[in-house]
Design a protein around this motif. Structure first.
Motif, short mmCIF file in Angstrom:
data_model
loop_
_atom_site.label_atom_id
_atom_site.label_comp_id
_atom_site.label_asym_id
_atom_site.label_seq_id
_atom_site.Cartn_x
_atom_site.Cartn_y
_atom_site.Cartn_z
N GLN A 130 5.52 2.13 -1.66
CA GLN A 130 4.19 2.12 -2.25
C GLN A 130 3.72 0.69 -2.51
O GLN A 130 4.40 -0.09 -3.20
CB GLN A 130 4.19 2.91 -3.55
CG GLN A 130 4.59 4.37 -3.40
CD GLN A 130 3.54 5.18 -2.68
OE1 GLN A 130 2.36 5.11 -3.00
NE2 GLN A 130 3.98 5.97 -1.71
N GLN A 131 2.55 0.37 -1.98
CA GLN A 131 1.99 -0.97 -2.15
C GLN A 131 1.82 -1.34 -3.62
O GLN A 131 2.10 -2.46 -4.03
CB GLN A 131 0.65 -1.06 -1.42
CG GLN A 131 -0.02 -2.42 -1.48
CD GLN A 131 -1.36 -2.44 -0.76
OE1 GLN A 131 -1.90 -1.40 -0.41
NE2 GLN A 131 -1.88 -3.64 -0.54
N GLY B 258 3.81 10.48 0.75
CA GLY B 258 3.30 9.65 -0.33
C GLY B 258 2.01 8.96 0.05
O GLY B 258 1.85 7.76 -0.17
N GLY B 259 1.11 9.71 0.64
CA GLY B 259 -0.16 9.14 1.09
C GLY B 259 -1.25 9.26 0.05
O GLY B 259 -1.33 8.50 -0.91
N LYS B 260 -2.14 10.26 0.24
CA LYS B 260 -3.27 10.44 -0.69
C LYS B 260 -2.82 10.92 -2.06
O LYS B 260 -3.56 10.81 -3.03
CB LYS B 260 -4.27 11.43 -0.08
CG LYS B 260 -4.98 10.91 1.16
CD LYS B 260 -6.00 11.92 1.64
CE LYS B 260 -6.80 11.34 2.81
NZ LYS B 260 -5.97 11.17 4.00
N ALA B 261 -1.64 11.49 -2.15
CA ALA B 261 -1.13 11.98 -3.42
C ALA B 261 0.37 11.73 -3.46
O ALA B 261 0.99 11.38 -2.46
CB ALA B 261 -1.44 13.46 -3.60
N VAL B 262 0.95 11.89 -4.62
CA VAL B 262 2.39 11.72 -4.81
C VAL B 262 2.97 13.07 -5.18
O VAL B 262 2.41 13.80 -6.00
CB VAL B 262 2.66 10.68 -5.91
CG1 VAL B 262 4.16 10.54 -6.16
CG2 VAL B 262 2.07 9.33 -5.50
N TYR B 263 4.14 13.39 -4.61
CA TYR B 263 4.64 14.76 -4.71
C TYR B 263 6.07 14.83 -5.25
O TYR B 263 7.00 15.14 -4.50
CB TYR B 263 4.59 15.43 -3.34
CG TYR B 263 3.20 15.54 -2.77
CD1 TYR B 263 2.34 16.56 -3.17
CD2 TYR B 263 2.74 14.64 -1.81
CE1 TYR B 263 1.07 16.68 -2.64
CE2 TYR B 263 1.47 14.75 -1.27
CZ TYR B 263 0.64 15.77 -1.69
OH TYR B 263 -0.63 15.88 -1.17
N PRO B 264 6.28 14.57 -6.55
CA PRO B 264 7.61 14.82 -7.09
C PRO B 264 8.02 16.29 -6.96
O PRO B 264 9.20 16.61 -6.87
CB PRO B 264 7.49 14.39 -8.55
CG PRO B 264 6.02 14.43 -8.86
CD PRO B 264 5.35 14.08 -7.58
N SER B 265 7.02 17.16 -6.94
CA SER B 265 7.32 18.59 -6.75
C SER B 265 7.97 18.84 -5.39
O SER B 265 8.82 19.73 -5.25
CB SER B 265 6.04 19.43 -6.89
OG SER B 265 5.05 19.01 -5.96
N SER B 266 7.60 18.05 -4.37
CA SER B 266 8.21 18.22 -3.06
C SER B 266 9.66 17.77 -3.04
O SER B 266 10.45 18.24 -2.22
CB SER B 266 7.41 17.47 -1.99
OG SER B 266 6.20 18.13 -1.70
N VAL B 267 10.01 16.83 -3.92
CA VAL B 267 11.42 16.47 -4.07
C VAL B 267 12.21 17.71 -4.47
O VAL B 267 13.25 18.04 -3.89
CB VAL B 267 11.60 15.36 -5.12
CG1 VAL B 267 13.08 15.04 -5.32
CG2 VAL B 267 10.84 14.10 -4.72
#
Length: 438
Positions: free
Chosen positions: A163-164, A132-141
């Motif tokens: 996430q801040q 969850g750094g430069k992008a968010v990856y629900p696809s990786s879930v």
């Protein structure tokens, strides 16, 4: 912006190719000391260490490490309907493709009364990491959870950094995807500390150790996975993304450039490589890269990735050398855009996933192809596979002989056990044939 590697007039050996291929200078071992300290801290101090790491690395405090049920409910309620539909379609396709990765049990009768059964047993518990750094990856879930479910894993835990901008919560689309899949054990923790937490457990969170850890991540996540391998199983050290495209004069320069940019936008350390036997295509792709990069959203990230030592436009004499180059590289993602991709495919040995033709971009595999996008990087495709249902399965042999079948091989076992100076092995067989043993 991107360098050219001219191999015209050369037919390098495999060892020579290994010295020529563009590769990041980064070394997972270089991050091991930091990752080792973070893991050790989590083992010693549990959630206190995780909170301190989150404060330092994610800039959050006063948050729930174990995600409460209300966060899932909030995430699903707020989920855009179109995104919901896209996630559901991806889940369905990945589930179908993953089901084909589960081998059936097989019984072999090696002789009358002698059988060996091979079955595939899922591990009991897995820890799945979603970056969850430069992008968010629900696809990786989806790519992590669905194969584990298809394999039959009973206990699934998931981790993603707090996430801040969401008050220390896991990103809502990640939580929504987890909720759609029925995963309720989710932790707001990231980086090497999360990998250590999965491997060794965190008693004060009631987080039990897992058997297998999977999922992509940054250099420190890759280093952490290397460090805990042996304590737990891992999929592979999935680090900064890579794309290698084999193309000839029939390829479309604008499509090749678009695909290189699509992966370069992930990270400044991403690798973008074209290997072609067409000087005209190479020049056209260079021009397209400059044009398309100027208008892409993450242009600075793309420029850094394409301008790095890990990226190149490679000119070769023919497509045979191109496939040799690719096999030496072992790309995470390989696209083949040639007149007859099947010809080049027949020579490909090493690749995480292969995409054939103009209408099969890597972006399709990242989301909705049905294939898995958690793939080996940094040359690990030479010996590792991408994530799949098989990642969570173990081959298990079940042997059953009757007395007559054992008698057929008893003399041979005695001979072998004596030769190896392990006579008790033979004694254990002979005991089955004593007068008092029916």
């Amino acid at each position: 912006m991107i360098r050219t590697l001219n191999l015209r007039g050369k037919r390098p050996s495999r060892s020579e190719l290994l010295t020529l291929i563009p590769r990041n200078a980064i070394d997972v071992d270089a991050a091991s000391a930091v990752a080792s300290d973070l893991i050790a801290d989590v083992r010693e101090r549990g959630s206190v260490a995780l909170r301190e790491q989150a404060q330092l690395l994610d800039h959050v405090s006063e948050y729930d490490i174990r995600v409460p049920a209300s966060h899932f409910e909030d995430a699903l309620t707020a989920l855009d309907p179109d995104l919901l539909s896209a996630l559901q379609e991806t889940i369905a396709r990945v589930r179908l493709a993953s089901a084909a990765q589960v081998p059936p049990a097989h019984t072999t009768q090696v002789a009358p009364g002698a059988t060996v059964i091979q079955r595939w047993q899922p591990v009991e518990r897995v820890g799945l990491y979603v970056p969850g750094g430069k992008a968010v990856y629900p696809s990786s879930v989806i790519m992590n959870v669905v194969p584990a479910q298809v394999a039959g894993v009973d206990s699934i835990a998931l981790a993603s950094p707090p996430q801040q901008y969401f008050g220390g919560r896991v990103h809502p689309t990640i939580l929504a995807a987890a909720s759609l899949l029925g995963v309720t054990e989710v932790y707001a923790m990231g980086g090497a500390g999360a990998i250590g937490a999965f491997a060794y457990g965190v008693p004060d969170l009631e987080l039990e150790p897992v058997n297998v850890v999977t999922g992509p991540g940054n250099l420190y996540v890759a280093a952490a996975k290397r460090l805990v391998r042996g304590v737990v199983g891992i999929d592979s050290e999935a680090g900064p993304t890579e794309i290698l495209i084999i193309a000839d004069h029939t390829a479309s320069a604008d499509l090749v450039a678009a695909d290189l940019i699509s992966q370069a936008e992930h990270d400044e350390l991403a690798s973008a490589v074209l290997v072609t036997d067409s000087a005209d295509l190479l020049d056209a792709v260079r021009a397209e890269l400059e044009r398309q990069t100027s208008t892409t959203t993450h242009r600075e990230r793309v420029q850094t990735a394409c301008g790095g030592e890990q990226s190149a436009l490679v000119l070769v004499d023919d497509l045979e050398v191109a496939t040799d180059f690719s096999n030496a590289y072992g790309p995470e993602h390989l696209e083949i855009q040639t007149a007859n991709p099947q010809v080049e495919l027949s020579r490909i040995v090493n690749a995480g996933a292969v995409f054939l033709g103009d209408f099969t971009p890597v972006s399709l595999g990242d989301y909705s192809a049905g294939s898995n996008h958690v793939l080996p990087t940094a040359g690990q495709a030479l010996f590792s596979a991408g994530l799949g249902a098989y990642t969570f399965l173990r081959a298990q042999q079940i042997i059953q002989y009757d007395k007559a079948a054992l008698g057929v091989v008893a003399a041979g076992i005695r001979r072998l056990s004596n030769d190896e100076d392990l006579p008790a092995h033979g004694d254990a067989v002979d005991a089955r044939f004593t007068v008092n043993n029916n």
